[in-house]
Write an enzyme that holds these catalytic residues in place. Sequence first.
Site, PDB file in Angstrom:
ATOM      1  N   PHE A  55      20.984 -21.048 -25.504  1.00 32.68           N
ATOM      2  CA  PHE A  55      20.861 -20.037 -26.692  1.00 32.68           C
ATOM      3  C   PHE A  55      22.300 -19.395 -26.914  1.00 32.68           C
ATOM      4  CE2 PHE A  55      19.670 -15.877 -28.686  1.00 32.68           C
ATOM      5  CZ  PHE A  55      19.024 -16.481 -29.841  1.00 32.68           C
ATOM      6  N   ASP A 100      12.459 -11.535 -29.231  1.00 39.67           N
ATOM      7  CA  ASP A 100      11.031 -10.846 -29.051  1.00 39.67           C
ATOM      8  C   ASP A 100      10.352 -11.849 -28.136  1.00 39.67           C
ATOM      9  OD1 ASP A 100      11.559  -8.926 -30.966  1.00 39.67           O
ATOM     10  OD2 ASP A 100      10.568  -9.788 -32.511  1.00 39.67           O
ATOM     11  N   GLU A 134      19.397 -10.723 -22.775  1.00 43.99           N
ATOM     12  CA  GLU A 134      18.369 -10.631 -23.930  1.00 43.99           C
ATOM     13  C   GLU A 134      18.053  -9.311 -24.364  1.00 43.99           C
ATOM     14  OE1 GLU A 134      15.365 -13.568 -23.801  1.00 43.99           O
ATOM     15  OE2 GLU A 134      16.318 -14.934 -22.457  1.00 43.99           O
TER      16      GLU A 134
END
Length: 388
Positions: free
Chosen positions: A123, A240, A363
């Site tokens: 990612f 999230d 994150e």
Amino acid sequence: MDFQLSEEQQMVLDTARDFARNELLPTAAATDKSGTFPKAAIAKLAELGFLGMAVPDRWGGAGLDVLSYAIAMEEISAGCASTGVIMSVNNSLVCDPILRYGDDAQRKKWLVPLAQGRRLGCFALSEPGSGSDAAGMRMTAIRDGDDYVINGTKNWITNGREADVCVLIAHSDPSERHKGISAFVVDALETPYGVGKVEDKLGIKGTSTTSLVFEDLRVPVANRLGAEGDGFKVAMSTLDGGRIGIAAQALGIARQAFEEALQYSRERVAFGKAIGDFGAIQEMLADMATEIDAARLLIWRAAAAKEAGESYSKLSAMAKLYASEMSARVCHKGLQIHGGYGYVKEYNAERHMRDARITEIYEGTSEIQRLVVARAVQIEIARGADRL
Ligand code: CAA
């Protein structure tokens, strides 16, 4: 309120724990020392269906619930924190956005092999000059006919060296801030990009953390995830869910550090008795056990909210904030209980402390989690919530 696991969740826990104890724990120190990607462990995770846990069967996944994922993440990370984050990135940051924002052709092409562990994902959001301020990114993906032309560099990419599918976030309209951002799937087998510097890290040494370099890379319009301009929301909502996985990773590391400190406190004798019989050590163990349990409750609540389709952005930020900082505290105490032995590599205590530290950063740093929580509670109060 029911804290009883279902039969299926218990089975996931037992399977993950067996694998972690029998196959990950015995090799985790060597993985840390050599810094090699735990290839065999990831292949086994694929066999167990742990690389696409919450992906429905029809898209190659295990079709399990979010709590099962959190439970497995705790167990796997207790065995090996590096293996834990590789699993977390593939599940939360790659499979999840392709499942939720992809069309059927994209799911068939990328989600199925990713969930089955035939391919591995990464990612790409952060850049050398933008981490917490994600919308401040510089990378561009400018539409040109049936392609987007991508230019720029991404940084801190977990799995960057091994992944062959990349969920990439870039500015399709650089004149706009977050509203000009779009999300893409970049297939390294079809449109190879450069893998830059591989970072030399404090912990989670079995993972690669790299930069990715894109120079005039043409990616078909069919690779865009969601509508043009929706990329920031794709990234934020993906994170999230990712934060539940990282919170569970932090929890697993803390639990392992606690169990090893408890064991050591029973064996180590000082002043004629086991050090675990001294109040000073018991106080540390009591605080560690309490904080571990509190973190687990926050994580399970966030997982339940995601599963129920409720809003869970605040809950996952709270879970990650608390679990990651708790993990650092618990690992610090675990090392302290080991005394001088905690500071050397004969025991795992120092590795747990190094591995835990990153969970406060990636994150979304603790500072960003606090920002997310603070904004959410302000909105709740403004809307007249009677209880936060
Ligand atoms: N879900 C959906 N949409 C969201 C959202 C969410 N959770 N959070 C914000 N948005 C939307 C907002 O509603 C807003 O949309 P509108 O304009 O339509 O109202 C838009 O996004 C912009 O929101 P903000 O004004 O709140 O944006 P901001 O610039 O102030 O940033 C932030 C908010 C929370 C600070 C965000 O930038 C953030 O989370 N930063 C941290 C990034 C991060 O976690 N990076 C980690 C990288 S991944 C990683 O670590 C790699 C790895 O390999 C492990």
